[in-house]
Design a protein around this motif. Structure first.
Motif, short mmCIF file in Angstrom:
data_model
loop_
_atom_site.label_atom_id
_atom_site.label_comp_id
_atom_site.label_asym_id
_atom_site.label_seq_id
_atom_site.Cartn_x
_atom_site.Cartn_y
_atom_site.Cartn_z
N SER A 48 47.19 89.71 54.68
CA SER A 48 47.20 88.17 54.66
C SER A 48 46.30 87.59 55.18
O SER A 48 45.23 88.37 55.57
CB SER A 48 48.59 87.89 55.69
N SER A 49 46.06 86.41 54.96
CA SER A 49 44.76 85.75 55.78
C SER A 49 44.97 85.43 56.98
O SER A 49 46.08 85.57 57.45
CB SER A 49 44.50 84.33 54.97
N ALA A 50 43.89 85.38 57.84
CA ALA A 50 44.00 85.25 58.94
C ALA A 50 44.90 84.03 59.64
O ALA A 50 45.72 84.31 60.66
CB ALA A 50 42.80 85.23 59.91
N ALA A 51 44.79 83.21 58.75
CA ALA A 51 45.54 81.88 59.24
C ALA A 51 47.28 82.21 59.26
O ALA A 51 47.79 81.53 59.84
CB ALA A 51 45.48 80.69 58.15
N ALA A 53 48.69 85.20 59.35
CA ALA A 53 48.94 86.57 60.13
C ALA A 53 49.40 86.31 61.56
O ALA A 53 48.70 85.67 62.32
CB ALA A 53 47.72 87.63 59.95
N PRO A 54 50.33 86.79 61.86
CA PRO A 54 51.20 86.62 63.17
C PRO A 54 50.15 87.29 64.25
O PRO A 54 50.49 86.79 65.42
CB PRO A 54 52.48 87.33 63.00
N LEU A 55 49.42 88.14 64.27
CA LEU A 55 48.90 88.90 65.15
C LEU A 55 47.33 88.71 65.31
O LEU A 55 46.48 89.22 65.94
CB LEU A 55 49.23 90.31 65.30
N ALA A 56 47.00 87.82 64.27
CA ALA A 56 45.51 87.62 64.06
C ALA A 56 44.70 87.10 65.54
O ALA A 56 43.65 87.84 65.85
CB ALA A 56 45.14 86.40 63.13
N ALA A 57 45.27 86.51 66.13
CA ALA A 57 44.80 85.94 67.42
C ALA A 57 44.42 86.92 68.40
O ALA A 57 43.65 86.94 69.19
CB ALA A 57 45.51 84.75 68.03
#
Length: 320
Positions: A48-51, A53-57
């Protein structure tokens, strides 16, 4: 690939049937471990794109911006990681990495390397992580040579995600009386260099009596060890149970090898990360735990016949 530590031997139920049910059709196209060609995981477009994705941060900014986690792996260890008939990187680890990538909003890019050089690759920053059926143990955590006890590096942290033991296998119908590690005295054993199979053999040969030592033949990858056994150049071979079971089921259509004895040295597989990169380590742990909670983790393990080694929760540095 497991590595040595002092643990209670553990006998576990055979999963040959489950592994066989997912055997890859056709002949595997295997690469030599020295091949440093980069390869994406089995579903490189699935992240998924970072935007979204639930855990990107949770990722370090540099990796989030690059959109890639560089993975060092010995891609010749089916069914954990290997090249399929089309030449793509496939297996349990790549499938887990792909699913983790969807949680984190990045792609996991696998690069082939020799197993015993993967931790060096992390230290040199060639790889962000090593994901290669690698056992989490204190020696690797502390950067200590298990044979000499001497410090050889900074060590790494591990994000644990699976438990596996070690098995012995022989040519089918030709066990030579081998059922346990002690039966290997006076025999030739083929193993992959730097794994617990090699370390166990070194330990076991010290116990042999009557001058009957184990002749250990260590190779760069497990495929070479299998070839040695298949050709009659060794009496037995040893590798992690999922790999040994897969070889028994698939090599020669199931006619080449057979498992002997029980699984031993059950221990956690871990994703290796630099001790300096705690943010990446914690992000990976969060991704694994998210997959466990969602049920995706169990589906992947079942696909590859590894459900007996399932973890209820990912931990950091759980190896002994």
């Amino acid at each position: 690939m497991t590595a040595s530590s002092t643990r209670r031997a553990t006998a576990l139920r055979s999963r040959i049937a489950a592994v066989g049910a997912v055997a890859v059709a056709g002949t595997l196209v295997l690469t030599g471990c020295g091949d440093q060609t980069k390869n994406s995981n089995s579903n490189p477009t699935g992240s998924s794109s970072a935007a979204s994705a639930p855990l990107a941060a949770k990722l370090p900014a540099s990796i989030r911006q690059a959109g890639v986690v560089k993975v060092g792996s010995d891609i010749a260890y089916a069914p954990v990681e290997f090249k399929d008939a089309s030449g793509k990187t496939a297996g349990l680890d790549p499938d887990l990495a792909d699913a983790m990538g969807k949680q984190l909003g990045v792609k996991f890019e696998f690069e082939n390397g020799t197993f015993d050089a993967l931790l060096t690759g992390i230290r040199s920053k060639r790889y962000d992580i090593a994901m290669s059926a690698m056992t989490d143990n204190k020696s690797r955590q502390n950067g200590v040579d298990p044979d000499t006890g001497k410090k050889v590096g900074e060590g790494v942290d591990f994000v644990d995600y699976l438990t596996a033991g070690v098995s012995i296998y022989t040519r089918k119908g030709d066990t030579g009386g081998i059922a346990t590690w002690s039966d290997l005295c006076g025999k030739k054993l083929a193993v992959e260099r730097g794994t617990v199979s090699e370390d166990l053999a070194k330990t076991e040969t010290k116990k042999c009596t009557g001058g009957k030592k184990i002749t250990i033949e260590a190779f760069d990858d497990d495929q070479q060890a299998q070839t040695r056994l298949r050709s009659g150049g060794a009496d037995a071979a040893s590798s992690d149970f999922p790999v040994a079971a897969y070889a028994v089921k698939t090599s020669g259509g199931g006619k080449d090898f057979q498992l002997v004895g029980d699984q031993v040295e059950a221990a956690p597989y871990g994703i290796a990360v630099s001790k300096e990169n705690t943010q990446l380590r914690d992000a990976l742990q969060a991704a694994v735990n998210a997959l466990i909670k969602s049920g995706e983790y169990q589906k992947i393990l079942t696909k590859w016949g590894a459900e007996d080694g399932a973890s209820k929760e990912s931990v950091i540095n759980g190896g002994k």
